[in-house]
Structure formats: C-alpha cells, structure tokens
Motif scaffolding. Structure first.
Motif, mmCIF file in Angstrom:
data_model
loop_
_atom_site.group_PDB
_atom_site.id
_atom_site.type_symbol
_atom_site.label_atom_id
_atom_site.label_comp_id
_atom_site.label_asym_id
_atom_site.label_seq_id
_atom_site.Cartn_x
_atom_site.Cartn_y
_atom_site.Cartn_z
ATOM 1 N N ARG A 1 59.066 41.897 -0.993
ATOM 2 C CA ARG A 1 59.378 42.382 0.350
ATOM 3 C C ARG A 1 59.628 43.908 0.361
ATOM 4 N N VAL A 2 60.324 44.423 -0.647
ATOM 5 C CA VAL A 2 60.619 45.860 -0.694
ATOM 6 C C VAL A 2 59.327 46.660 -0.877
ATOM 7 N N ALA A 3 58.552 46.201 -1.852
ATOM 8 C CA ALA A 3 57.282 46.891 -2.110
ATOM 9 C C ALA A 3 56.385 46.831 -0.888
ATOM 10 N N LEU A 4 56.463 45.717 -0.205
ATOM 11 C CA LEU A 4 55.635 45.550 0.996
ATOM 12 C C LEU A 4 56.036 46.546 2.074
ATOM 13 N N ALA A 5 57.344 46.682 2.244
ATOM 14 C CA ALA A 5 57.846 47.589 3.276
ATOM 15 C C ALA A 5 57.370 49.011 3.014
ATOM 16 N N GLU A 6 57.353 49.399 1.711
ATOM 17 C CA GLU A 6 56.886 50.744 1.363
ATOM 18 C C GLU A 6 55.385 50.875 1.621
ATOM 19 N N ALA A 7 54.669 49.836 1.208
ATOM 20 C CA ALA A 7 53.209 49.870 1.366
ATOM 21 C C ALA A 7 52.816 49.851 2.836
ATOM 22 N N LEU A 8 53.634 49.187 3.633
ATOM 23 C CA LEU A 8 53.347 49.092 5.071
ATOM 24 C C LEU A 8 53.278 50.468 5.722
ATOM 25 N N GLU A 9 54.122 51.370 5.214
ATOM 26 C CA GLU A 9 54.174 52.713 5.803
ATOM 27 C C GLU A 9 52.882 53.485 5.606
ATOM 28 N N THR A 10 52.061 53.032 4.646
ATOM 29 C CA THR A 10 50.795 53.753 4.392
ATOM 30 C C THR A 10 49.690 53.284 5.339
ATOM 31 N N LEU A 11 49.944 52.228 6.107
ATOM 32 C CA LEU A 11 48.893 51.671 6.970
ATOM 33 C C LEU A 11 48.814 52.401 8.307
ATOM 34 N N GLU A 12 47.672 52.205 8.972
ATOM 35 C CA GLU A 12 47.506 52.793 10.305
ATOM 36 C C GLU A 12 48.431 52.078 11.283
ATOM 37 N N GLY A 13 48.716 52.748 12.392
ATOM 38 C CA GLY A 13 49.701 52.259 13.366
ATOM 39 C C GLY A 13 49.500 50.829 13.828
ATOM 40 N N ASP A 14 48.312 50.483 14.341
ATOM 41 C CA ASP A 14 48.121 49.143 14.919
ATOM 42 C C ASP A 14 48.166 48.050 13.856
ATOM 43 N N GLN A 15 47.628 48.378 12.677
ATOM 44 C CA GLN A 15 47.654 47.392 11.582
ATOM 45 C C GLN A 15 49.096 47.175 11.101
ATOM 46 N N ARG A 16 49.853 48.289 11.014
ATOM 47 C CA ARG A 16 51.230 48.191 10.530
ATOM 48 C C ARG A 16 52.083 47.351 11.500
ATOM 49 N N GLU A 17 51.886 47.587 12.756
ATOM 50 C CA GLU A 17 52.655 46.871 13.765
ATOM 51 C C GLU A 17 52.339 45.371 13.718
ATOM 52 N N ALA A 18 51.022 45.082 13.615
ATOM 53 C CA ALA A 18 50.596 43.679 13.568
ATOM 54 C C ALA A 18 51.167 42.980 12.342
ATOM 55 N N LEU A 19 51.156 43.679 11.223
ATOM 56 C CA LEU A 19 51.679 43.091 9.987
ATOM 57 C C LEU A 19 53.187 42.861 10.057
ATOM 58 N N LYS A 20 53.888 43.832 10.629
ATOM 59 C CA LYS A 20 55.350 43.697 10.738
ATOM 60 C C LYS A 20 55.704 42.458 11.554
ATOM 61 N N LEU A 21 55.007 42.316 12.673
ATOM 62 C CA LEU A 21 55.300 41.180 13.545
ATOM 63 C C LEU A 21 54.993 39.856 12.861
ATOM 64 N N ARG A 22 53.863 39.855 12.154
ATOM 65 C CA ARG A 22 53.404 38.593 11.547
ATOM 66 C C ARG A 22 54.136 38.284 10.245
ATOM 67 N N VAL A 23 54.240 39.312 9.353
ATOM 68 C CA VAL A 23 54.775 39.053 8.002
ATOM 69 C C VAL A 23 56.295 39.227 7.940
ATOM 70 N N ILE A 24 56.788 40.319 8.522
ATOM 71 C CA ILE A 24 58.229 40.565 8.413
ATOM 72 C C ILE A 24 59.000 39.667 9.398
ATOM 73 N N ASP A 25 58.552 39.673 10.662
ATOM 74 C CA ASP A 25 59.273 38.877 11.665
ATOM 75 C C ASP A 25 58.843 37.418 11.668
ATOM 76 N N GLY A 26 57.707 37.135 11.067
ATOM 77 C CA GLY A 26 57.254 35.746 10.948
ATOM 78 C C GLY A 26 56.821 35.114 12.261
ATOM 79 N N LEU A 27 56.343 35.942 13.197
ATOM 80 C CA LEU A 27 55.916 35.402 14.492
ATOM 81 C C LEU A 27 54.558 34.719 14.377
ATOM 82 N N PRO A 28 54.331 33.678 15.181
ATOM 83 C CA PRO A 28 52.990 33.073 15.187
ATOM 84 C C PRO A 28 51.992 34.019 15.886
ATOM 85 N N TYR A 29 50.689 33.785 15.651
ATOM 86 C CA TYR A 29 49.670 34.704 16.169
ATOM 87 C C TYR A 29 49.688 34.860 17.708
ATOM 88 N N PRO A 30 49.912 33.780 18.461
ATOM 89 C CA PRO A 30 49.943 33.979 19.923
ATOM 90 C C PRO A 30 51.026 34.987 20.330
#
Lengths: 194, 352
Positions: A125-154
């Motif tokens: 999770r820590v390494a992921l959080a660091e790596a997330l910062e290297t991603l583009e804005g829309d991809q980072r946001e989508a990943l945070k919602l899906r992976v960190i917050d665990g929201l379903p795709y809808p």
C-alpha cells in the motif's frame, strides 16, 4: 481409493493422453492467474498471460523432464519467462496460442473485478501510494477511487463523471503503468503462490 | 473446472478442444512425436536454407572467379567475341610468366633462335620487354550468305586464306548451299583474315579461343638445353674412349640423348607451328538452308539414358562442388556470427 496423479505424472502422461494436461490446468490455472495479476496489476494482461503460459506449456510439454522436482515448478518457469517478455515488449505474446489455433479471447467485463480481487494490495500500500503520484491525473484519480477507497466501478464512474467502461479503462491503464513503475523501482508485489 | 472467472472456464474449454484434437490425431503416436516432428521440420528447413545459401554464395564466388580467367570462348549472333581483350587485337596476357626484359635474352639460349613469329616486344615506360608468351589461337565463324552465292563465297574464302599468307587445310561441302573450310593463317594476320571473312555475309555465330602454352614451351626448351649439354659431354667422352666396350656404352647413351633431343625439338616445332599459324574454321550457309544440328542438339533430339545419367551425375557433383565452395565462405561467417550472438546473450544475462 484411486491415488491422484502428481503434476509431474500428469505432464508425462499428457503425451499419450493430452487430456491429462487439462487436469493440470484445472489444478493451477487460478494460481497462475493470481501470480500474473499481482505482478502486472492488469486483469486483461494477467488473463492473456495465463492463456499464453498454458498454451506454451502444452506445446512444449515434450521438453519436460521429470527430475524429481514438482511439475508445477516447470509451469512457473514458463510463466516467469512470459512475464519477462511482457514487461520488455509491453504486450502479451500470442505465438503459442496461434500455434495451437486457440482463439484469442477478450476478458469478459465481469471478470475484471474478480481478477482484481485476486490482487492483494495490502502489503504494498505504501509503495502504491508513492507510485500513484507518478501517474497522470485521471488515471491516478480512478485508481485511488477503485484501489484505495475500494469503490465498485459504477461508483468510480459516477465520481469521475464518465461511463463505466471508461472508468474501467482508466483503472486498467493506471494499473499497468503502476506495475511498470513498481517494476522499475524493484518493488515486487506479493509473489507467493497460494 | 467451475471457476467464478469466466475467462478461465473458456480457456479450459479451449485447451480441452486442443487436447481432444491432438488425441485423435496422435492416437498411435508416441511421446515426443509432435514436438520432435516440429523440431525436426524446423531444423530440416534451417539446414535446407543454409545449403541453398551456401549454393548461392558458391555460385557467385564461382562466377567471380570465372570473370577473371583467361577464356576466349564465346558465341554470339552478329559479332565476334574475343575474350581477354574484347576486341580483335591480339590477346596478350597481362601477367604472363614469359614477360622478360630484353637484356635477359642473352642468358636464355632458346631466345637466340628467335624464329617464332609471335614473339612480340612491348614497351612499358622506357623499358622494352620481350613478350615470349606462346598462345595458340583458334576460331570459328558461321556466315549466312545470299542464295546462289555459295560457290563464289567458297572461292572467296580460299582467296582470303592465300591473300593473308595462309592456306586451306581442309574443306567440305554439304549439299548445294552449305559447306565449311578450315584455314591456317599466320598468327600475325589472323585478325585481318577474320575481318575479311566476316565481310562475306552475315555472321550468325562466332567463337574465338586461345590456349597459353608458354609454360610448357619454356619447360621443353630448358630440357633441350640440358640434353644438348649432356650430348656435348658424351661426344667428348666418345673421343676419349679407347676400347670397344667403352665406345659402345657411350654410343648407346649418346643415341638415347639424341633421340630425346629430337623428340623435344619435334614438340617445339609443333608448338612453333601452332603458335605461328592460327586455325580458322569457316562455315558458309546460304539463307534458307537448314543448319546442321550440333552434338548437343542431337543429344536433345535423341535422348539417351546413359547420357542422361552422365549429365545427372555431372550436375550432382557440380551442385555439390558449388555448395562446398559456398560453405567455405559461410562457415567462418557462421562461427563469427555465433560468437557475436553468444556474447550479446551473455551480456544481456549479466545485465539482468
């Protein structure tokens, strides 16, 4: 009671009896898929790598030599090679599947989440959080919602104000990019085979 | 398998289908059959490609070598081909072993004779060099002439031979409108005679050839010098012989040496004559008269099993020889390529 054949025995028997290989597949398909999913973070790539690995194993089972080691180790050897090629070329090979005239299938929509469930994000999770910062804005946001917050795709799609398919694509691309970043930093996702 | 992941279930079905197909196809086949068969095909294909490549390289190499050879053979329609120079000039090998400075002639007893007509002198800068090369030249011309002119042209060819200091060695007529003559022409005027004969009609084929007999000629002359020296010694011994047995012994030896001297002199005269005079075969044919089949064409018209086998064997060894020549080039290249590939793979592995 009939004693179950070992992996090595199944591999050896698969020459005269090709359906024995299918038995081997049933035993290890999910583990191999998990193995790829945890390293690529990309459900589509993980599924295709699984298919290509088993196709290659089937095509080259004549090269297998029973040295006393577990037969599944041979299978993971092929998987490791496939993954190396994937990270070098940036795409999954199709050679073995084409050689066997197997169809190149797309991952069904509902399988994305099931395969993501196989990825255990907790240890990185820590390494992921660091790596997330290297991603583009829309991809980072989508990943945070899906992976960190665990929201379903809808819900991810609703938050991002886009279609569910677009959200899925952003997550998928983000995960693939994330896997490459982690690979470059020498950070491996959990490699244990369950 | 009943996995919640549909893709895995589909993949199982795909593998099952492949396995079923292989079971049907492979029934009766043993372990390793397909893979080994596949590998065998790959290796066979690679070996075949390698051999074809070797043949190609060998072919090119052979062609390259032949380009540099001194061959005067050639057939064309309408113009004479004279390899070596490509013109009707006398063929002079560029690097003949017999090219020696004139000053050295004094040390070479056979040049003192100087009776051959083709000994030439060429100048390179200020140095005069005697061209002692001995080349036997031959040629043939096929001339197509107008109808009704055969007899006149036949006589013209005879006249040309005489006009250029030569003569007709043999002649032959075939029917009313065709025939051939073999001319002997002094080498120095051979080219002029060819030009004159070509002017008689339309040249349908021509062939010029040259054989360099210099090495053989020089060898014979050297042997002659040694034998003559030996004869002088024996003659001296003869004058010193005091008994009949001594005289007979020396006489026998002298007879043997003299015989050999005469044989060599005969061979040298033959060479001199061959070099001094060139042979030109002229074939005259009126338009519309059918050409005689060559031996090769006759063979095609009358196929023979033994000839076919001979040609097949020749062809086989020809291809084999070409492949071997190509392998001579390809094997070292392959070894170097393999070493390079190995080094690259090693470097990659270490980097990993």
């Amino acid at each position: 009671m009939v004693q179950e054949r070992t992996d090595a025995e199944l591999l050896e028997a698969s020459w005269a009896e090709p359906t024995a290989f299918v038995e081997l597949y049933r035993r290890h398909a999910e583990d191999i898929l998990r193995y790829f999913a945890r390293r690529t973070l990309d459900p589509q790539a993980a599924a295709e790598l699984t298919a290509e690995t088993f196709a290659e194993a089937y095509a080259s089972r004549g090269k297998y030599k029973n040295t006393g080691a577990a037969g599944v180790a041979w299978l993971y050897g092929i998987a490791k090679h496939q993954m190396g090629r994937y990270f070098r070329a940036g795409r999954v090979e199709e050679t073995a599947r084409k050689k066997l005239h197997m169809p190149l299938r797309h991952l069904p929509e509902e399988d994305y989440e099931r395969i993501e469930d196989l990825i255990d994000f907790e240890p990185i999770r820590v390494a992921l959080a660091e790596a997330l910062e290297t991603l583009e804005g829309d991809q980072r946001e989508a990943l945070k919602l899906r992976v960190i917050d665990g929201l379903p795709y809808p819900d991810v799609a609703a938050r991002l104000h886009c279609a569910e398919a677009a959200a899925r694509q952003r997550v998928s691309r983000g995960l693939r990019r994330l896997a490459l970043v982690l690979q470059e930093r020498g950070l491996e996702l959990t490699a244990e085979v369950d | 398998m009943d996995s919640p992941i549909k893709y895995l279930n589909q993949l199982e079905a795909d593998l099952d289908a492949v396995a079923e197909t292989k079971t049907v196809k492979g029934r009766g086949g043993g372990r390793g059959g397909r893979a080994r068969g596949g590998r065998w095909k790959t290796w066979s294909g690679a070996a075949a490609a390698f051999l074809v490549l070797a043949w190609g390289i060998g072919f090119l190499a052979d062609a390259g070598l032949n380009d540099g050879s001194f061959s005067l053979a050639g057939v064309d329609a309408g113009s004479a081909t004279q390899a070596g120079t490509g013109t009707n000039d006398e063929a002079v090998p560029a690097a003949s072993p017999a090219l020696l400075p004139v000053a050295e002639e004094a040390f070479l007893p056979w040049t003192a004779a100087g009776d051959t007509t083709t000994d030439r002198t060429i100048s390179i800068g200020k140095t005069q060099i005697a061209d002692l090369s001995k080349i036997v030249r031959d040629g043939s011309l096929s001339i197509k002439i107008a109808n009704g002119t055969f007899e006149r042209r036949f006589e013209d060819v005879t006249d040309i031979a005489e006009a250029y200091g030569g003569y007709v060695l043999e002649s032959e007529t075939k029917g009313a409108g065709s025939g051939s003559l073999t001319l002997r022409i002094p080498a120095a005027r051979f080219d002029d005679a060819i030009v004159a004969v070509r002017a008689l009609g339309e040249v349908s084929a021509s062939q010029m050839s040259g054989e360099d007999v210099t090495a053989e000629y020089v060898d014979l002359q050297a042997r002659l010098t040694i034998l003559e020296a030996r004869r002088d010694v024996l003659l001296s011994l003869m004058t010193q012989a005091t008994t009949i047995p001594q005289t007979i012994t020396v006489q026998n030896a002298l007879d043997g040496v003299q015989l050999k001297i005469e044989q060599i002199q005969g061979q040298l005269r033959f060479f001199d004559k061959q070099v001094a005079e060139s042979t030109l075969k002229v074939e005259l044919r009126e338009e519309g008269v059918e050409e005689e089949l060559t031996q090769e064409e006759e063979e095609i018209g009358n196929p023979s099993l033994s000839r076919a086998v001979d040609r097949a064997i020749q062809g086989f060894f020809g291809v084999l020889a070409t492949v071997i020549v190509g392998l001579g080039y390809l094997v070292p290249l392959g070894v170097l390529g393999g070493l390079g590939y190995g080094a690259v793979m090693l470097a990659r592995r270490r980097r990993r």
